[in-house]
Design a protein around this motif. Structure first.
Motif, PDB file in Angstrom:
ATOM      1  N   LEU A 116       0.829  -1.210   0.000  1.00 42.46           N
ATOM      2  CA  LEU A 116       0.000   0.000   0.000  1.00 42.46           C
ATOM      3  C   LEU A 116       0.859   1.255   0.000  1.00 42.46           C
ATOM      4  O   LEU A 116       0.545   2.236  -0.690  1.00 42.46           O
ATOM      5  N   ALA A 117       1.940   1.231   0.761  1.00 39.83           N
ATOM      6  CA  ALA A 117       2.839   2.386   0.789  1.00 39.83           C
ATOM      7  C   ALA A 117       3.469   2.608  -0.577  1.00 39.83           C
ATOM      8  O   ALA A 117       3.567   3.744  -1.053  1.00 39.83           O
ATOM      9  N   LYS A 118       3.889   1.522  -1.206  1.00 46.76           N
ATOM     10  CA  LYS A 118       4.488   1.630  -2.541  1.00 46.76           C
ATOM     11  C   LYS A 118       3.465   2.146  -3.544  1.00 46.76           C
ATOM     12  O   LYS A 118       3.765   3.047  -4.343  1.00 46.76           O
ATOM     13  N   ALA A 119       2.237   1.600  -3.493  1.00 49.91           N
ATOM     14  CA  ALA A 119       1.188   2.036  -4.416  1.00 49.91           C
ATOM     15  C   ALA A 119       0.859   3.510  -4.212  1.00 49.91           C
ATOM     16  O   ALA A 119       0.670   4.260  -5.173  1.00 49.91           O
ATOM     17  N   GLY A 120       0.775   3.937  -2.952  1.00 48.40           N
ATOM     18  CA  GLY A 120       0.468   5.334  -2.657  1.00 48.40           C
ATOM     19  C   GLY A 120       1.552   6.272  -3.154  1.00 48.40           C
ATOM     20  O   GLY A 120       1.262   7.320  -3.744  1.00 48.40           O
ATOM     21  N   ALA A 121       2.821   5.906  -2.932  1.00 47.65           N
ATOM     22  CA  ALA A 121       3.931   6.739  -3.381  1.00 47.65           C
ATOM     23  C   ALA A 121       3.968   6.813  -4.906  1.00 47.65           C
ATOM     24  O   ALA A 121       4.145   7.890  -5.486  1.00 47.65           O
ATOM     25  N   GLU A 122       3.780   5.671  -5.566  1.00 41.91           N
ATOM     26  CA  GLU A 122       3.783   5.655  -7.030  1.00 41.91           C
ATOM     27  C   GLU A 122       2.651   6.499  -7.594  1.00 41.91           C
ATOM     28  O   GLU A 122       2.830   7.249  -8.571  1.00 41.91           O
ATOM     29  N   SER A 123       1.471   6.371  -7.001  1.00 45.82           N
ATOM     30  CA  SER A 123       0.321   7.134  -7.483  1.00 45.82           C
ATOM     31  C   SER A 123       0.543   8.631  -7.323  1.00 45.82           C
ATOM     32  O   SER A 123       0.231   9.422  -8.228  1.00 45.82           O
ATOM     33  N   LEU A 124       1.099   9.044  -6.198  1.00 43.58           N
ATOM     34  CA  LEU A 124       1.366  10.461  -5.974  1.00 43.58           C
ATOM     35  C   LEU A 124       2.378  10.987  -6.977  1.00 43.58           C
ATOM     36  O   LEU A 124       2.187  12.063  -7.562  1.00 43.58           O
ATOM     37  N   LEU A 125       3.454  10.249  -7.197  1.00 43.76           N
ATOM     38  CA  LEU A 125       4.479  10.700  -8.132  1.00 43.76           C
ATOM     39  C   LEU A 125       3.916  10.832  -9.541  1.00 43.76           C
ATOM     40  O   LEU A 125       4.172  11.830 -10.229  1.00 43.76           O
ATOM     41  N   ARG A 172      15.519   1.841  -0.274  1.00 38.68           N
ATOM     42  CA  ARG A 172      14.762   0.883   0.513  1.00 38.68           C
ATOM     43  C   ARG A 172      13.311   0.790   0.040  1.00 38.68           C
ATOM     44  O   ARG A 172      12.854   1.596  -0.767  1.00 38.68           O
ATOM     45  N   MET A 173      12.595  -0.191   0.597  1.00 40.78           N
ATOM     46  CA  MET A 173      11.170  -0.328   0.312  1.00 40.78           C
ATOM     47  C   MET A 173      10.394   0.815   0.970  1.00 40.78           C
ATOM     48  O   MET A 173      10.806   1.346   2.005  1.00 40.78           O
ATOM     49  N   ALA A 174       9.282   1.179   0.372  1.00 39.37           N
ATOM     50  CA  ALA A 174       8.480   2.292   0.879  1.00 39.37           C
ATOM     51  C   ALA A 174       7.754   1.906   2.163  1.00 39.37           C
ATOM     52  O   ALA A 174       7.349   0.757   2.349  1.00 39.37           O
ATOM     53  N   GLY A 175       7.587   2.884   3.051  1.00 38.34           N
ATOM     54  CA  GLY A 175       6.803   2.720   4.265  1.00 38.34           C
ATOM     55  C   GLY A 175       5.753   3.818   4.337  1.00 38.34           C
ATOM     56  O   GLY A 175       5.688   4.703   3.472  1.00 38.34           O
ATOM     57  N   ALA A 176       4.922   3.776   5.385  1.00 36.67           N
ATOM     58  CA  ALA A 176       3.812   4.730   5.497  1.00 36.67           C
ATOM     59  C   ALA A 176       4.287   6.175   5.458  1.00 36.67           C
ATOM     60  O   ALA A 176       3.659   7.040   4.835  1.00 36.67           O
ATOM     61  N   LYS A 177       5.429   6.479   6.076  1.00 32.75           N
ATOM     62  CA  LYS A 177       5.899   7.866   6.119  1.00 32.75           C
ATOM     63  C   LYS A 177       6.315   8.375   4.742  1.00 32.75           C
ATOM     64  O   LYS A 177       6.351   9.597   4.504  1.00 32.75           O
ATOM     65  N   ASP A 178       6.618   7.456   3.825  1.00 35.19           N
ATOM     66  CA  ASP A 178       7.063   7.872   2.498  1.00 35.19           C
ATOM     67  C   ASP A 178       5.923   8.404   1.638  1.00 35.19           C
ATOM     68  O   ASP A 178       6.167   9.085   0.632  1.00 35.19           O
ATOM     69  N   ILE A 179       4.688   8.116   2.016  1.00 35.01           N
ATOM     70  CA  ILE A 179       3.547   8.709   1.299  1.00 35.01           C
ATOM     71  C   ILE A 179       3.572  10.224   1.489  1.00 35.01           C
ATOM     72  O   ILE A 179       3.387  10.988   0.541  1.00 35.01           O
TER      73      ILE A 179
END
Length: 228
Positions: A55-64, A196-203
């Motif tokens: 979910l963190a990865k998906a959220g970061a990718e979507s925002l970018l 590293r892999m994305a975490g909640a704070k990376d959103i």
């Protein structure tokens, strides 16, 4: 027309921020069910069985990616062609998201929508990628963004999403891409690896990168208007 554009522009930015921070908060407190639901509203992949890291990865990718599609690309075409240009860009982007290459029945229509979107997005996507690289927090992040863009983006299936997300991954020092589930099928996408892999704070970090890009370009546009 300008007032309507800026109202819609700010609304899109606010909606992106609201979805981002609601997603991040649910992930932070461990409400996985709510986080899956909220993430599913802003991404096209399946999130019903997604883990917190997914979910963190998906959220970061979507925002970018939406930093270009929903924000900067719209601003770019407004500057180039006014309200009609911004409307055309958003229409092409929406049609691509809805029908681009999705079904055999709408293959020709979907292909046309996707190609028009690719053409309109070519310059904005690269300016967005450049902005992400420039706004990397450290010199190492900036170099990593440039390397990811140059080396890893060409392998991405989308000619415009690749540079945007590769540069964003480098600027944030994250590992993005890889496996994602679409319509029940696992799709292996190229890895965008600069950390590293994305975490909640990376959103939230991804949001700040998008917001910083928006502020930078709005400021440059206002300055250019004052000088002309």
């Amino acid at each position: 027309m300008r007032f309507i554009f800026f109202a819609l522009f700010l609304y899109s930015l606010a909606q992106l921020a609201r979805s981002c921070f609601a997603n991040r908060e649910c992930a932070r407190v461990g409400d996985l069910t709510q986080a899956r639901m909220l993430t599913g509203r802003i991404v096209s992949r399946d999130t019903a069985q997604a883990e917190p890291s997914d979910l963190a990865k998906a959220g970061a990718e979507s925002l970018l990616e939406n930093g270009n599609d929903a924000v900067f690309g719209t601003l770019f075409w407004f500057v180039v062609a006014g309200g009609p240009g911004a409307l055309l860009f958003r229409l092409a982007n929406t049609l691509d998201a809805m029908w681009g290459y999705r079904t055999a029945r709408f293959l020709q229509f979907g292909r046309s929508a996707a190609r028009i979107d690719d053409a309109l997005n070519w310059i904005p996507a690269r300016l967005t990628a450049l902005s992400y690289a420039l706004l990397g927090a450290t010199l190492a992040d900036k170099r990593c963004a440039w390397r990811c863009w140059r080396v890893q983006a060409p392998a991405w299936p989308s000619p415009n999403a690749g540079p945007v997300m590769a540069s964003g991954a480098g600027a944030l020092g994250l590992l993005l891409g890889g496996a994602a589930v679409y319509d029940g099928v696992i799709e292996q996408r190229p890895i965008l690896d600069c950390g590293r892999m994305a975490g909640a704070k990376d959103i939230g970090r991804a949001w700040r990168l998008v917001a910083g890009t928006t502020v930078m370009w709005v400021g440059l546009i206002v300055l250019a208007g004052l000088l002309v």
